[in-house]
Write a protein that holds these residues in place. Structure first.
Motif, PDB file in Angstrom:
ATOM      1  N   GLY A  44       0.813  -1.210   0.000  1.00 32.48           N
ATOM      2  CA  GLY A  44       0.000   0.000   0.000  1.00 32.48           C
ATOM      3  C   GLY A  44       0.846   1.259   0.000  1.00 32.48           C
ATOM      4  N   PRO A  63      -4.370   2.533  -2.650  1.00 31.40           N
ATOM      5  CA  PRO A  63      -3.390   2.535  -1.566  1.00 31.40           C
ATOM      6  C   PRO A  63      -4.014   2.683  -0.181  1.00 31.40           C
ATOM      7  N   ALA A  66      -5.386  -0.653   0.745  1.00 38.23           N
ATOM      8  CA  ALA A  66      -4.295  -1.593   1.043  1.00 38.23           C
ATOM      9  C   ALA A  66      -3.747  -1.334   2.444  1.00 38.23           C
ATOM     10  N   LEU A 113      -8.485  -5.402  -2.968  1.00 36.54           N
ATOM     11  CA  LEU A 113      -7.353  -4.711  -3.577  1.00 36.54           C
ATOM     12  C   LEU A 113      -7.382  -4.781  -5.100  1.00 36.54           C
TER      13      LEU A 113
END
Length: 162
Positions: A44, A63, A66, A113
């Protein structure tokens, strides 16, 4: 500046993971959680560094998710289980009842993700991943909850602080 900081953390965190690695990690699912959690956080941060440099990487949604999944899902399951076991006098390993839950957790994280790649699927899959994560925490509560309200398994007296 943010991209540089994220990149430095990724490099130093990756170096730490390599240093901590031992093949024994593969024998204990609780350690898988910790290593995978740190890996997802580092992924991330790497993704964040790419986004912050202005390269096309799908925006901040990926991100941020994550980082959140790595910390609040994968690492949290590992740490809550470890701390609960240790503080209640139980062996520090992932209970057999939570092992299938680990598979669900990792599937939820992977699907969430990958969602930025297929934005049209987002609403249904977001609901599925949210439900999957809620299920993981419900199962953890069912398995670990009784430990927290019962006597220590090793019969030692609880530690009292003033």
């Amino acid at each position: 500046v943010g991209a540089t900081i994220a990149a430095v953390v990724v490099v130093s965190g990756g170096y730490a993971l390599v240093r901590w690695w031992h093949r024994w990690v593969l024998t204990e699912p609780m350690l898988w959680l910790l290593f995978l959690g740190v890996s997802v956080v580092l992924a991330g941060l790497a993704w964040l560094a790419v986004v912050l440099t202005g390269l096309p990487a799908g925006g901040l949604d990926g991100p941020v998710h994550a980082l959140g999944l790595g910390m609040l899902a994968v690492m949290a399951m590992g740490m809550m289980t470890r701390v609960s076991a240790g503080h209640t006098g139980r062996p520090i390993h992932l209970p057999r009842l939570l092992r299938p839950t680990l598979v669900v957790l990792l599937a939820v994280a992977a699907v969430r993700l990958l969602l930025p790649i297929w934005p049209g699927l987002a609403p249904a899959w977001l609901a599925l991943t949210a439900g999957g994560l809620a299920l993981v925490y419900l199962i953890m509560l069912i398995v670990i909850g009784p430990w927290l309200v019962s006597e220590r398994a090793d019969a030692r007296p609880p530690v009292r602080t003033r």
